[in-house]
Design a protein around this motif. Structure first.
Motif, PDB file in Angstrom:
ATOM      1  N   ALA A  21       0.655  12.019 -15.931  1.00 39.27           N
ATOM      2  CA  ALA A  21       1.030  11.440 -14.637  1.00 39.27           C
ATOM      3  C   ALA A  21       2.516  11.654 -14.376  1.00 39.27           C
ATOM      4  CB  ALA A  21       0.677   9.954 -14.590  1.00 39.27           C
ATOM      5  N   ASN A  22       3.331  11.429 -15.382  1.00 36.25           N
ATOM      6  CA  ASN A  22       4.777  11.618 -15.227  1.00 36.25           C
ATOM      7  C   ASN A  22       5.128  13.086 -14.997  1.00 36.25           C
ATOM      8  OD1 ASN A  22       5.256   8.883 -15.534  1.00 36.25           O
ATOM      9  ND2 ASN A  22       5.719   9.045 -17.710  1.00 36.25           N
ATOM     10  N   THR A  23       4.460  13.977 -15.720  1.00 37.78           N
ATOM     11  CA  THR A  23       4.718  15.412 -15.544  1.00 37.78           C
ATOM     12  C   THR A  23       4.380  15.845 -14.123  1.00 37.78           C
ATOM     13  OG1 THR A  23       4.366  15.913 -17.877  1.00 37.78           O
ATOM     14  CG2 THR A  23       4.066  17.728 -16.325  1.00 37.78           C
ATOM     15  N   LEU A  24       3.214  15.452 -13.640  1.00 35.98           N
ATOM     16  CA  LEU A  24       2.828  15.832 -12.273  1.00 35.98           C
ATOM     17  C   LEU A  24       3.751  15.204 -11.234  1.00 35.98           C
ATOM     18  CD1 LEU A  24      -1.043  15.762 -12.603  1.00 35.98           C
ATOM     19  CD2 LEU A  24       0.381  17.748 -12.051  1.00 35.98           C
ATOM     20  N   MET A  25       4.129  13.966 -11.453  1.00 37.39           N
ATOM     21  CA  MET A  25       5.039  13.317 -10.506  1.00 37.39           C
ATOM     22  C   MET A  25       6.385  14.042 -10.489  1.00 37.39           C
ATOM     23  SD  MET A  25       5.446  11.007  -8.206  1.00 37.39           S
ATOM     24  CE  MET A  25       4.116   9.854  -8.438  1.00 37.39           C
ATOM     25  N   ARG A  26       6.937  14.293 -11.642  1.00 37.04           N
ATOM     26  CA  ARG A  26       8.260  14.905 -11.752  1.00 37.04           C
ATOM     27  C   ARG A  26       8.273  16.377 -11.328  1.00 37.04           C
ATOM     28  NH1 ARG A  26       8.792  14.772 -17.132  1.00 37.04           N
ATOM     29  NH2 ARG A  26       7.936  16.861 -17.220  1.00 37.04           N
ATOM     30  N   ASP A  27       7.255  17.124 -11.758  1.00 32.74           N
ATOM     31  CA  ASP A  27       7.279  18.576 -11.578  1.00 32.74           C
ATOM     32  C   ASP A  27       6.497  19.082 -10.369  1.00 32.74           C
ATOM     33  OD1 ASP A  27       8.802  18.635 -13.861  1.00 32.74           O
ATOM     34  OD2 ASP A  27       7.159  19.259 -15.169  1.00 32.74           O
ATOM     35  N   PHE A  28       5.715  18.202  -9.728  1.00 32.31           N
ATOM     36  CA  PHE A  28       4.980  18.635  -8.546  1.00 32.31           C
ATOM     37  C   PHE A  28       5.215  17.722  -7.343  1.00 32.31           C
ATOM     38  CE2 PHE A  28       1.350  18.815  -5.705  1.00 32.31           C
ATOM     39  CZ  PHE A  28       1.379  20.159  -5.369  1.00 32.31           C
ATOM     40  N   TYR A  29       4.844  16.462  -7.464  1.00 34.86           N
ATOM     41  CA  TYR A  29       4.875  15.591  -6.283  1.00 34.86           C
ATOM     42  C   TYR A  29       6.280  15.297  -5.767  1.00 34.86           C
ATOM     43  CZ  TYR A  29      -0.124  15.064  -6.454  1.00 34.86           C
ATOM     44  OH  TYR A  29      -1.471  15.330  -6.425  1.00 34.86           O
ATOM     45  N   LEU A  30       7.224  14.990  -6.640  1.00 33.79           N
ATOM     46  CA  LEU A  30       8.587  14.719  -6.157  1.00 33.79           C
ATOM     47  C   LEU A  30       9.229  15.966  -5.544  1.00 33.79           C
ATOM     48  CD1 LEU A  30       9.911  12.198  -8.814  1.00 33.79           C
ATOM     49  CD2 LEU A  30       9.104  11.722  -6.485  1.00 33.79           C
ATOM     50  N   PRO A  31       9.090  17.155  -6.146  1.00 29.73           N
ATOM     51  CA  PRO A  31       9.615  18.346  -5.472  1.00 29.73           C
ATOM     52  C   PRO A  31       8.915  18.628  -4.137  1.00 29.73           C
ATOM     53  CG  PRO A  31       9.300  18.800  -7.803  1.00 29.73           C
ATOM     54  CD  PRO A  31       8.682  17.454  -7.535  1.00 29.73           C
ATOM     55  N   LEU A  32       7.619  18.315  -4.043  1.00 29.07           N
ATOM     56  CA  LEU A  32       6.901  18.479  -2.778  1.00 29.07           C
ATOM     57  C   LEU A  32       7.509  17.572  -1.706  1.00 29.07           C
ATOM     58  CD1 LEU A  32       4.362  19.810  -1.432  1.00 29.07           C
ATOM     59  CD2 LEU A  32       3.156  17.705  -2.027  1.00 29.07           C
ATOM     60  N   VAL A  33       7.780  16.344  -2.080  1.00 33.32           N
ATOM     61  CA  VAL A  33       8.406  15.398  -1.147  1.00 33.32           C
ATOM     62  C   VAL A  33       9.809  15.872  -0.766  1.00 33.32           C
ATOM     63  CG1 VAL A  33       9.271  13.028  -0.904  1.00 33.32           C
ATOM     64  CG2 VAL A  33       7.003  13.446  -1.873  1.00 33.32           C
ATOM     65  N   ASP A  34      10.528  16.446  -1.711  1.00 33.13           N
ATOM     66  CA  ASP A  34      11.865  16.965  -1.405  1.00 33.13           C
ATOM     67  C   ASP A  34      11.815  18.054  -0.342  1.00 33.13           C
ATOM     68  OD1 ASP A  34      13.154  15.237  -3.142  1.00 33.13           O
ATOM     69  OD2 ASP A  34      13.249  16.695  -4.782  1.00 33.13           O
ATOM     70  N   ILE A  35      10.840  18.957  -0.448  1.00 33.35           N
ATOM     71  CA  ILE A  35      10.690  19.985   0.586  1.00 33.35           C
ATOM     72  C   ILE A  35      10.331  19.323   1.916  1.00 33.35           C
ATOM     73  CG2 ILE A  35       9.359  21.990   1.376  1.00 33.35           C
ATOM     74  CD1 ILE A  35       8.893  22.652  -1.644  1.00 33.35           C
ATOM     75  N   ARG A  36       9.396  18.403   1.870  1.00 35.36           N
ATOM     76  CA  ARG A  36       8.934  17.730   3.092  1.00 35.36           C
ATOM     77  C   ARG A  36      10.069  17.022   3.825  1.00 35.36           C
ATOM     78  NH1 ARG A  36       4.728  12.958   2.633  1.00 35.36           N
ATOM     79  NH2 ARG A  36       6.596  11.741   2.918  1.00 35.36           N
ATOM     80  N   ARG A  37      11.013  16.499   3.087  1.00 30.36           N
ATOM     81  CA  ARG A  37      12.123  15.751   3.685  1.00 30.36           C
ATOM     82  C   ARG A  37      13.196  16.635   4.327  1.00 30.36           C
ATOM     83  NH1 ARG A  37      13.288  11.493  -1.162  1.00 30.36           N
ATOM     84  NH2 ARG A  37      11.507  10.158  -0.768  1.00 30.36           N
ATOM     85  N   GLN A  38      13.105  17.935   4.155  1.00 35.17           N
ATOM     86  CA  GLN A  38      14.164  18.820   4.629  1.00 35.17           C
ATOM     87  C   GLN A  38      14.301  18.853   6.143  1.00 35.17           C
ATOM     88  OE1 GLN A  38      16.431  20.367   2.551  1.00 35.17           O
ATOM     89  NE2 GLN A  38      15.370  19.044   1.085  1.00 35.17           N
ATOM     90  N   ARG A  39      13.194  18.681   6.845  1.00 35.80           N
ATOM     91  CA  ARG A  39      13.244  18.725   8.309  1.00 35.80           C
ATOM     92  C   ARG A  39      12.223  17.770   8.892  1.00 35.80           C
ATOM     93  NH1 ARG A  39      13.953  24.815   8.307  1.00 35.80           N
ATOM     94  NH2 ARG A  39      16.221  24.993   8.235  1.00 35.80           N
ATOM     95  N   ALA A  40      12.540  17.207  10.034  1.00 33.42           N
ATOM     96  CA  ALA A  40      11.585  16.353  10.747  1.00 33.42           C
ATOM     97  C   ALA A  40      10.351  17.183  11.088  1.00 33.42           C
ATOM     98  CB  ALA A  40      12.223  15.802  12.012  1.00 33.42           C
ATOM     99  N   GLY A  41       9.182  16.613  10.891  1.00 35.71           N
ATOM    100  CA  GLY A  41       7.945  17.313  11.197  1.00 35.71           C
ATOM    101  C   GLY A  41       7.357  18.082  10.036  1.00 35.71           C
ATOM    102  N   TYR A  42       8.084  18.204   8.953  1.00 34.28           N
ATOM    103  CA  TYR A  42       7.588  18.960   7.807  1.00 34.28           C
ATOM    104  C   TYR A  42       6.388  18.283   7.126  1.00 34.28           C
ATOM    105  CZ  TYR A  42      10.710  22.990   7.000  1.00 34.28           C
ATOM    106  OH  TYR A  42      11.344  24.204   7.052  1.00 34.28           O
ATOM    107  N   ALA A  43       6.154  17.013   7.394  1.00 37.63           N
ATOM    108  CA  ALA A  43       5.004  16.340   6.772  1.00 37.63           C
ATOM    109  C   ALA A  43       3.707  17.047   7.153  1.00 37.63           C
ATOM    110  CB  ALA A  43       4.956  14.875   7.180  1.00 37.63           C
ATOM    111  N   VAL A  44       3.608  17.513   8.378  1.00 31.33           N
ATOM    112  CA  VAL A  44       2.441  18.270   8.836  1.00 31.33           C
ATOM    113  C   VAL A  44       2.585  19.734   8.428  1.00 31.33           C
ATOM    114  CG1 VAL A  44       1.203  19.083  10.885  1.00 31.33           C
ATOM    115  CG2 VAL A  44       1.991  16.704  10.756  1.00 31.33           C
ATOM    116  N   SER A  45       3.751  20.295   8.632  1.00 29.30           N
ATOM    117  CA  SER A  45       3.992  21.713   8.373  1.00 29.30           C
ATOM    118  C   SER A  45       3.730  22.085   6.923  1.00 29.30           C
ATOM    119  CB  SER A  45       5.433  22.081   8.729  1.00 29.30           C
ATOM    120  OG  SER A  45       5.711  21.750  10.060  1.00 29.30           O
ATOM    121  N   ILE A  46       4.097  21.218   5.996  1.00 32.47           N
ATOM    122  CA  ILE A  46       3.957  21.546   4.581  1.00 32.47           C
ATOM    123  C   ILE A  46       2.487  21.608   4.169  1.00 32.47           C
ATOM    124  CG2 ILE A  46       4.105  19.228   3.578  1.00 32.47           C
ATOM    125  CD1 ILE A  46       6.050  20.488   1.498  1.00 32.47           C
TER     126      ILE A  46
END
Length: 89
Positions: A21-46
């Motif tokens: 769970a920690n590996t997936l959170m650290r190495d997948f989900y948190l980086p995914l959220v980081d990309i999503r936060r880069q621009r408004a609207g990326y929640a759908v775009s990603i």
């Protein structure tokens, strides 16, 4: 767009596999959220971009949303491969 990753994360949580769970959170989900936060609207775009990268399509985003930049698309592609690598898919 990566059901194998989502399923493995759920299984890790339900089986109290903190390491996975920690590996997936650290190495997948948190980086995914980081990309999503880069621009408004990326929640759908990603999500739409992720679907395209795994060979599916949900069509383009509609205005006023924007597609992921080339840089963010490349980062998402690397992240998808990393997620699949973690779960052995």
């Amino acid at each position: 767009f990566l059901p194998s990753v989502a399923k493995r994360f759920y299984t890790a949580l339900s089986e109290n596999d903190q390491a996975m769970a920690n590996t997936l959170m650290r190495d997948f989900y948190l980086p995914l959220v980081d990309i999503r936060r880069q621009r408004a609207g990326y929640a759908v775009s990603i999500i739409k971009a992720g679907l395209r990268l795994v060979g599916l399509s949900a069509g383009p985003v509609r205005a006023p949303l924007i597609e992921l930049s080339d840089e963010h698309m490349s980062a998402l592609d690397r992240l998808i491969h990393r997620g699949l690598e973690i779960v052995g898919a």
